[in-house]
Design an enzyme around this catalytic site. Structure first.
Site, PDB file in Angstrom:
ATOM      1  N   PRO A 143       0.872  -1.176   0.026  1.00 19.32           N
ATOM      2  CA  PRO A 143       0.049   0.261  -0.042  1.00 19.32           C
ATOM      3  C   PRO A 143       0.860   1.200   0.036  1.00 19.32           C
ATOM      4  CG  PRO A 143       0.014  -0.953   2.320  1.00 19.32           C
ATOM      5  CD  PRO A 143       0.895  -1.946   1.332  1.00 19.32           C
ATOM      6  N   CYS A 178       2.528   2.807  10.137  1.00 15.94           N
ATOM      7  CA  CYS A 178       2.610   4.392   9.086  1.00 15.94           C
ATOM      8  C   CYS A 178       3.147   4.988  10.360  1.00 15.94           C
ATOM      9  CB  CYS A 178       1.478   4.794   8.640  1.00 15.94           C
ATOM     10  SG  CYS A 178       1.589   6.604   8.034  1.00 15.94           S
TER      11      CYS A 178
END
Ligand SMILES: Cc1cc2nc3c(=O)[nH]c(=O)nc-3n(C[C@H](O)[C@H](O)[C@H](O)COP(=O)(O)O)c2cc1C
Length: 343
Positions: free
Chosen positions: A24, A107
């Site tokens: 991603p 993240c």
């Protein structure tokens, strides 16, 4: 890629869905990019950009979740930390047809930390377990987690092992491990993909300790030799930047990693199929070819004339031309190599 890099893997048809995947990547792996990647590899698993639970609660759901049937297998990555909101997002993802729902626990961006999700969730294993349980209860497709090997400067293997153990007990069977720590302070997200050292041995150890779980490794993998080395110890490899910048690499994956050489393509043929896709997207959804073409600029990397081809496909002055015309221009040889495009 040289012949020496090419692995010789046994042919089999029962490969894990996570054997090869494209990571991603925000702003990069949108549906246009995934369409290109799917043309190149029939089998690789493709991930969306991260979609936050807030965007699905308050935003334009179709804009975030729409994808082409050709993209399968495709996984939706969610960002969030509220079990009920994540269950809602997972349910929507399943309804829209995604093959997997993935939770982002890797993240490190400050914006994501302010929302208290992403990598800082590794410090809250029991909350992640609650999130995963709520998602698993809401959908029947696999719920997976993408995470780092640690937070800040800690090198404790036990920290990651306990995180994975706790989350696995809540129903997650698949972990995609970016083999770097996330340093939550002082580094930009970009630096956080480069500076914390890669430690693949830690991921291999995790697989040894949890042989029943599917473990895929991510981070810094750029060659077939590196992929093959990883596949000796873990179930899958996720590739991010190299797949984006050099998408033609994916054209060899079906043969090399799935024993399937049924798809015969060349770069021209892929470019033509992308042009047909641009035309379809423009007429059905009003998307401009420019927003599609930006993802294929690396397609001819390594070939003579690649630079000019890329320049044509990214030339703002050509925006008003139909994409088939742009392709023609990109394929014509310049009269002089130094000559700029004269439109
Ligand atoms: C532009 C960009 C955006 C990214 N966005 C996400 C994201 O939305 N979710 C996520 O889990 N990781 C994200 N990442 C991290 C990648 O998924 C991957 O973990 C990282 O790039 C390391 O893999 P690589 O060395 O193969 O690129 C992003 C990376 C890049 C370069």
């Amino acid at each position: 890629m040289t012949d020496i890099d090419k692995p010789t893997l046994p042919v089999a048809d029962n490969f894990s869905m996570w054997r090869m995947s494209v990571a991603p990547m925000m702003d990069w792996t949108d549906k246009h990019c995934r369409y290109l990647h799917r043309l190149l590899s029939r089998h690789a698993l493709l991930y969306t950009e991260m979609v936050t639970t807030g965007a699905l609660l308050h935003g334009d759901v179709a804009r975030h979740l729409r994808f082409e049937p050709e993209e399968h297998p495709v996984a939706l990555q969610l960002g969030g930390s509220e079990p009920a909101d994540l269950a809602h997002g997972a349910r929507l993802g399943e309804q829209w047809g995604y093959d997997e729902i993935n939770l982002n626990c890797g993240c490190p961006s400050e914006r994501v930390q302010r929302g208290a999700f992403g990598a800082c969730l590794m410090n809250e294993a029991s909350l992640v377990a609650d999130c995963v349980k709520a998602m698993v209860d809401a959908v029947s497709v696999p719920v997976t987690v993408k995470h780092r090997i640690g937070i800040d400067k800690s090198e404790s293997y036990e920290f990651m092992r306990d995180f994975v153990g706790t989350v696995a007990d809540a129903g997650c069977q698949v972990f995609i491990v970016h083999a770097r720590n996330a340093w939550l302070k002082g580094l930009s997200p970009k630096e956080n993909r480069e500076i914390p050292p890669l430690r693949y041995d830690v991921v291999a150890r995790l697989k040894k300790e949890f042989p029943h779980l599917t473990i895929a490794v991510n981070g810094g993998i750029k060659t077939d030799a590196a992929v093959q080395e990883q596949l000796e110890t873990v179930d899958g490899v996720m590739v991010g930047r190299e797949a984006y910048h050099n998408p033609w690499w994916l054209a060899s994956w079906d043969t090399l990693y799935y024993g399937d050489d049924s798809r015969r393509h060349n770069r021209e043929n892929v470019e033509e199929q992308m042009v047909r896709y641009m035309e379809r997207e423009a007429s059905e959804h009003g998307s401009h070819w420019y927003s599609v073409a930006r993802h294929m600029l690396g397609l001819r990397n390594g070939l003579a004339g690649a630079r000019r081809w890329r320049q044509v496909w990214s030339d703002h002055r050509l925006k008003q031309l139909p994409p088939a015309e742009v392709m023609k221009l990109a394929r014509t040889k310049p009269v002089q190599t130094s000559e700029a495009l004269s439109i």
